[in-house]
Scaffold this active site. Structure first.
Site, PDB file in Angstrom:
ATOM      1  N   PRO A   7       0.815  -1.197   0.052  1.00  0.00           N
ATOM      2  CA  PRO A   7      -0.083   0.062  -0.048  1.00  0.00           C
ATOM      3  C   PRO A   7       0.840   1.185   0.078  1.00  0.00           C
ATOM      4  CG  PRO A   7      -0.863  -1.434   1.589  1.00  0.00           C
ATOM      5  CD  PRO A   7       0.608  -2.106   1.104  1.00  0.00           C
ATOM      6  N   GLU A   8       0.567   2.161  -1.053  1.00  0.00           N
ATOM      7  CA  GLU A   8       1.355   3.478  -1.103  1.00  0.00           C
ATOM      8  C   GLU A   8       0.402   4.461  -0.727  1.00  0.00           C
ATOM      9  OE1 GLU A   8       4.657   3.365  -1.365  1.00  0.00           O
ATOM     10  OE2 GLU A   8       4.865   1.510  -2.302  1.00  0.00           O
ATOM     11  N   ARG A  58      22.313  15.674  -7.434  1.00  0.00           N
ATOM     12  CA  ARG A  58      21.922  14.356  -7.392  1.00  0.00           C
ATOM     13  C   ARG A  58      22.434  13.433  -8.661  1.00  0.00           C
ATOM     14  NH1 ARG A  58      18.788  14.106  -2.604  1.00  0.00           N
ATOM     15  NH2 ARG A  58      19.098  11.566  -2.632  1.00  0.00           N
TER      16      ARG A  58
END
Length: 275
Positions: free
Chosen positions: A2-3, A156
């Site tokens: 579940p997100e 990044r």
């Protein structure tokens, strides 16, 4: 697992039933999930009213009279957890670990793999809880934008897809939603996060919002054990353009969808549409 959409669907499903109701107590059938279940939970909750149900990332937050001497219940569904509203007399099954008991209903936490969590925070300011204090930005909040993503990713070097799944940067974008958002934005999951332009990050922020909103409208994604509070299943996974479609034609250009491993997870993408 579940997100954000699945947790938000769970929250919305509980809203008509729990706010304003008082807890009778709790039934705890296991000492720990990912973390220890708070000791004395039954006595601690007895008589407290649920004033609100909020969400922070993948945590469901139940305000149990926090402003009147109570606190907050933090629920994380882990890899396989789900919440069901059941009648009080419903027998518990093998993986039904915790019941939050109300007079006319029971909120039952089921978690076959026990990677979820049920935590307690005393007092009003739940955002100071260690589990929440480290979380990144909410992708459906006003402060989430292409400009913010661009600024947050300067320097990044890691690929953009695993970076989107880093909850310290942005919360709730799991494997399915990262893959589908990058496809919508036409960005390769292999591209270094710090090398993506401002304009493309604007497209990506819009794609992330659209993907999450679409999933919430579809009831989330049911890949393994996730179900709604009424036992129904989500269906967003049935409309995915790239996720879990290795070798199938891209819905835009018909190029076969490819899969690779990134940070231990499968990444699905179209090599022609995503650059």
């Amino acid at each position: 697992m579940p997100e954000l959409p699945e947790v938000e669907v769970s929250r919305q499903g509980l809203l008509p039933y729990l706010p304003g109701r008082r807890l009778v107590g709790a039934v705890v059938r296991t000492p720990a999930l990912r973390h220890a279940i708070p000791l004395g939970l039954d006595a601690r909750l007895a008589g407290l009213r649920v004033d609100a149900i909020l969400r922070r990332g993948k945590y469901l937050l139940l305000d149990c009279a926090s402003s009147r001497g109570g606190g907050w219940l933090l629920i994380h569904l882990g890899m396989s957890g789900s919440l069901r509203l059941v009648p009080p007399a419903t027998p518990a099954q093998k993986h039904d670990h915790v019941d939050l008991v109300f007079k006319h209903t029971v909120l039952r936490l089921r978690d076959p793999r026990r990677f979820g969590a049920l935590l307690w925070h005393e007092g009003v300011d739940v955002e100071t809880h260690p589990a929440l204090a480290v979380l990144g930005r909410e992708p459906l909040a006003d402060g989430f934008s292409g400009e913010w993503l661009y600024a947050a990713t300067r320097g990044r070097r890691m690929p953009v897809k695993p970076l989107l799944m880093d909850s310290h940067l942005v919360v709730g974008i799991g494997n399915i939603y990262a893959a589908e958002s990058l496809f919508r934005a036409g960005i390769s999951p292999l591209r270094r996060a710090g090398r993506i332009s401002l304009q493309r990050y604007r497209l990506l922020a819009q794609a992330i919002r659209a993907t999450l909103v679409a999933s919430i409208a579809a009831g989330g994604s049911t890949v393994r054990d996730y179900v709604h509070s009424d036992g129904g299943a989500g269906c967003f996974q049935l409309s995915c353009a790239v996720y879990d479609r290795q070798g199938e034609p891209c819905p835009v250009c018909a190029t076969p969808i490819r899969v690779l491993r990134q940070a231990g997870r499968s990444t699905f993408y179209c090599p022609a549409c995503q650059r």
